[in-house]
Design an enzyme around this catalytic site. Structure first.
Site, PDB file in Angstrom:
ATOM      1  N   LYS A 139       9.875   4.438  -1.095  1.00 58.14           N
ATOM      2  CA  LYS A 139      11.173   4.874  -0.593  1.00 58.14           C
ATOM      3  C   LYS A 139      11.725   6.018  -1.460  1.00 58.14           C
ATOM      4  O   LYS A 139      11.205   6.287  -2.556  1.00 58.14           O
ATOM      5  CB  LYS A 139      12.129   3.671  -0.596  1.00 58.14           C
ATOM      6  CG  LYS A 139      11.742   2.557   0.405  1.00 58.14           C
ATOM      7  CD  LYS A 139      12.731   1.391   0.277  1.00 58.14           C
ATOM      8  CE  LYS A 139      12.542   0.340   1.338  1.00 58.14           C
ATOM      9  NZ  LYS A 139      13.535  -0.760   1.195  1.00 58.14           N
ATOM     10  N   THR A 150      13.306  -9.002  -1.778  1.00 55.26           N
ATOM     11  CA  THR A 150      14.128  -7.892  -1.269  1.00 55.26           C
ATOM     12  C   THR A 150      15.210  -7.471  -2.261  1.00 55.26           C
ATOM     13  O   THR A 150      15.408  -6.288  -2.519  1.00 55.26           O
ATOM     14  CB  THR A 150      14.785  -8.319   0.061  1.00 55.26           C
ATOM     15  OG1 THR A 150      13.766  -8.753   0.964  1.00 55.26           O
ATOM     16  CG2 THR A 150      15.583  -7.197   0.678  1.00 55.26           C
ATOM     17  N   ASN A 177      15.125  -0.706  -3.828  1.00 63.08           N
ATOM     18  CA  ASN A 177      14.008  -1.600  -4.153  1.00 63.08           C
ATOM     19  C   ASN A 177      12.629  -0.945  -4.032  1.00 63.08           C
ATOM     20  O   ASN A 177      11.619  -1.631  -3.891  1.00 63.08           O
ATOM     21  CB  ASN A 177      14.114  -2.906  -3.367  1.00 63.08           C
ATOM     22  CG  ASN A 177      14.143  -2.697  -1.867  1.00 63.08           C
ATOM     23  OD1 ASN A 177      13.901  -1.596  -1.392  1.00 63.08           O
ATOM     24  ND2 ASN A 177      14.429  -3.747  -1.125  1.00 63.08           N
ATOM     25  N   PHE A 185      24.872  -3.771   6.374  1.00 68.20           N
ATOM     26  CA  PHE A 185      24.338  -2.722   5.486  1.00 68.20           C
ATOM     27  C   PHE A 185      23.475  -1.698   6.234  1.00 68.20           C
ATOM     28  O   PHE A 185      22.882  -0.824   5.616  1.00 68.20           O
ATOM     29  CB  PHE A 185      23.519  -3.351   4.343  1.00 68.20           C
ATOM     30  CG  PHE A 185      22.399  -4.264   4.797  1.00 68.20           C
ATOM     31  CD1 PHE A 185      21.166  -3.755   5.192  1.00 68.20           C
ATOM     32  CD2 PHE A 185      22.577  -5.649   4.821  1.00 68.20           C
ATOM     33  CE1 PHE A 185      20.141  -4.586   5.616  1.00 68.20           C
ATOM     34  CE2 PHE A 185      21.548  -6.495   5.250  1.00 68.20           C
ATOM     35  CZ  PHE A 185      20.336  -5.964   5.648  1.00 68.20           C
ATOM     36  N   ARG A 207       9.446  -4.492  -7.356  1.00 69.75           N
ATOM     37  CA  ARG A 207      10.908  -4.514  -7.248  1.00 69.75           C
ATOM     38  C   ARG A 207      11.540  -5.162  -8.483  1.00 69.75           C
ATOM     39  O   ARG A 207      12.610  -4.723  -8.929  1.00 69.75           O
ATOM     40  CB  ARG A 207      11.317  -5.238  -5.969  1.00 69.75           C
ATOM     41  CG  ARG A 207      11.006  -4.431  -4.707  1.00 69.75           C
ATOM     42  CD  ARG A 207      11.050  -5.289  -3.470  1.00 69.75           C
ATOM     43  NE  ARG A 207      11.071  -4.506  -2.231  1.00 69.75           N
ATOM     44  CZ  ARG A 207      11.111  -5.050  -1.018  1.00 69.75           C
ATOM     45  NH1 ARG A 207      11.139  -6.369  -0.888  1.00 69.75           N
ATOM     46  NH2 ARG A 207      11.132  -4.285   0.063  1.00 69.75           N
ATOM     47  N   HIS A 241       8.877  -0.305   0.737  1.00 68.93           N
ATOM     48  CA  HIS A 241       8.859  -1.149   1.932  1.00 68.93           C
ATOM     49  C   HIS A 241       7.458  -1.710   2.073  1.00 68.93           C
ATOM     50  O   HIS A 241       6.478  -1.014   1.806  1.00 68.93           O
ATOM     51  CB  HIS A 241       9.193  -0.328   3.182  1.00 68.93           C
ATOM     52  CG  HIS A 241       8.910  -1.085   4.447  1.00 68.93           C
ATOM     53  ND1 HIS A 241       9.781  -2.015   4.954  1.00 68.93           N
ATOM     54  CD2 HIS A 241       7.821  -1.104   5.263  1.00 68.93           C
ATOM     55  CE1 HIS A 241       9.248  -2.559   6.052  1.00 68.93           C
ATOM     56  NE2 HIS A 241       8.061  -2.023   6.251  1.00 68.93           N
ATOM     57  N   ARG A 286       3.227  -8.109  -0.152  1.00 63.61           N
ATOM     58  CA  ARG A 286       4.584  -8.673  -0.294  1.00 63.61           C
ATOM     59  C   ARG A 286       4.757  -9.322  -1.677  1.00 63.61           C
ATOM     60  O   ARG A 286       5.820  -9.219  -2.291  1.00 63.61           O
ATOM     61  CB  ARG A 286       4.869  -9.711   0.799  1.00 63.61           C
ATOM     62  CG  ARG A 286       5.014  -9.141   2.190  1.00 63.61           C
ATOM     63  CD  ARG A 286       6.290  -8.365   2.423  1.00 63.61           C
ATOM     64  NE  ARG A 286       7.500  -9.155   2.401  1.00 63.61           N
ATOM     65  CZ  ARG A 286       8.697  -8.701   2.796  1.00 63.61           C
ATOM     66  NH1 ARG A 286       8.825  -7.452   3.255  1.00 63.61           N
ATOM     67  NH2 ARG A 286       9.754  -9.457   2.740  1.00 63.61           N
ATOM     68  N   GLU A 291       4.591  -1.349  12.782  1.00 64.54           N
ATOM     69  CA  GLU A 291       4.953  -0.327  11.793  1.00 64.54           C
ATOM     70  C   GLU A 291       3.806   0.657  11.537  1.00 64.54           C
ATOM     71  O   GLU A 291       4.036   1.862  11.408  1.00 64.54           O
ATOM     72  CB  GLU A 291       5.379  -1.010  10.491  1.00 64.54           C
ATOM     73  CG  GLU A 291       6.700  -1.771  10.655  1.00 64.54           C
ATOM     74  CD  GLU A 291       7.083  -2.581   9.420  1.00 64.54           C
ATOM     75  OE1 GLU A 291       6.319  -2.595   8.430  1.00 64.54           O
ATOM     76  OE2 GLU A 291       8.164  -3.211   9.460  1.00 64.54           O
ATOM     77  N   TYR A 297      13.777   0.273  11.341  1.00 67.65           N
ATOM     78  CA  TYR A 297      14.654  -0.835  10.936  1.00 67.65           C
ATOM     79  C   TYR A 297      15.436  -1.423  12.100  1.00 67.65           C
ATOM     80  O   TYR A 297      16.502  -2.005  11.902  1.00 67.65           O
ATOM     81  CB  TYR A 297      15.614  -0.347   9.850  1.00 67.65           C
ATOM     82  CG  TYR A 297      14.981  -0.263   8.464  1.00 67.65           C
ATOM     83  CD1 TYR A 297      14.322  -1.360   7.902  1.00 67.65           C
ATOM     84  CD2 TYR A 297      15.071   0.905   7.703  1.00 67.65           C
ATOM     85  CE1 TYR A 297      13.752  -1.289   6.633  1.00 67.65           C
ATOM     86  CE2 TYR A 297      14.507   0.973   6.422  1.00 67.65           C
ATOM     87  CZ  TYR A 297      13.853  -0.127   5.896  1.00 67.65           C
ATOM     88  OH  TYR A 297      13.300  -0.071   4.637  1.00 67.65           O
TER      89      TYR A 297
END
Ligand code: IDP
Ligand code: MG
Length: 155
Positions: free
Chosen positions: A15, A104, A129, A63, A115, A132, A98, A143, A55
């Site tokens: 990100k 998250t 964070n 948010f 993260r 993704h 993950r 995705e 998203y």
């Protein structure tokens, strides 16, 4: 016993905070150490439409507006919005990535995860964070297709 997991592909984005803070190499190093294979990579300028499509399941969250700003680089003074999009492939790739990514919320992410090591919550409450990672097989397939053309992914 021998637990054999399915061969999966998963989408990873570094990100804008990860790019801005020069965490690209550190992040890829951790992903490569998993033994999974990088099979696609591309710098992407994130349009408003792409951000909202990516998203879309979060569009009713409070948010959401800031999330779109964040993923488009609006909080990092990047001249053009950009993320590094990648596909990793291998056994149990979705869950493995993950785990490496961590929770998250960077404050709750296990130390040593990407993260947990590099994420932060800004003074305005924004989660930064770093990456993704697709959360399940349905999301991963959607995705990967959204960010890559089939011919951009190694067979
Ligand atoms: P994930 O990235 O761990 O899959 P999601 O729930 O899918 O988490 O949320 C997508 C992104 O939205 C998060 O990575 C984070 O950037 C942002 N986000 C999620 N929950 C919050 C929150 O409670 N406050 C601020 N930002 C959030
Ligand atoms: Mg998610």
């Amino acid at each position: 016993y021998n637990l054999k997991m399915a061969i999966e592909q998963t989408l990873i984005l570094i990100k804008p905070d990860g790019l801005f803070r020069k965490l690209t190499g550190l992040t890829i190093d951790r992903l490569d150490a998993s033994g999974l294979e990088m099979v696609a990579a591309r710098m992407v300028s994130v349009s408003d439409a792409l951000a909202r499509e990516h998203y879309k399941s979060l569009s009713d969250k409070p948010f959401f507006a800031n999330l779109i700003k964040y993923i488009r680089g609006d909080f990092h003074g990047l001249k053009d919005s950009r993320v590094l999009a990648m596909v990793y492939r291998g056994e149990g790739a979705i869950a493995k990535v993950r785990l490496i990514a961590g929770a998250t919320n960077p404050e709750q992410a296990t130390p040593g995860t990407i993260r947990g090591s590099f994420g932060r919550i800004t003074t305005t409450g924004q989660f930064e964070n770093v990456i993704h990672a697709s959360s399940d097989p349905v999301d991963a397939e959607r995705e990967v297709k959204l960010w890559f053309k089939p011919e951009e992914i190694l067979k």
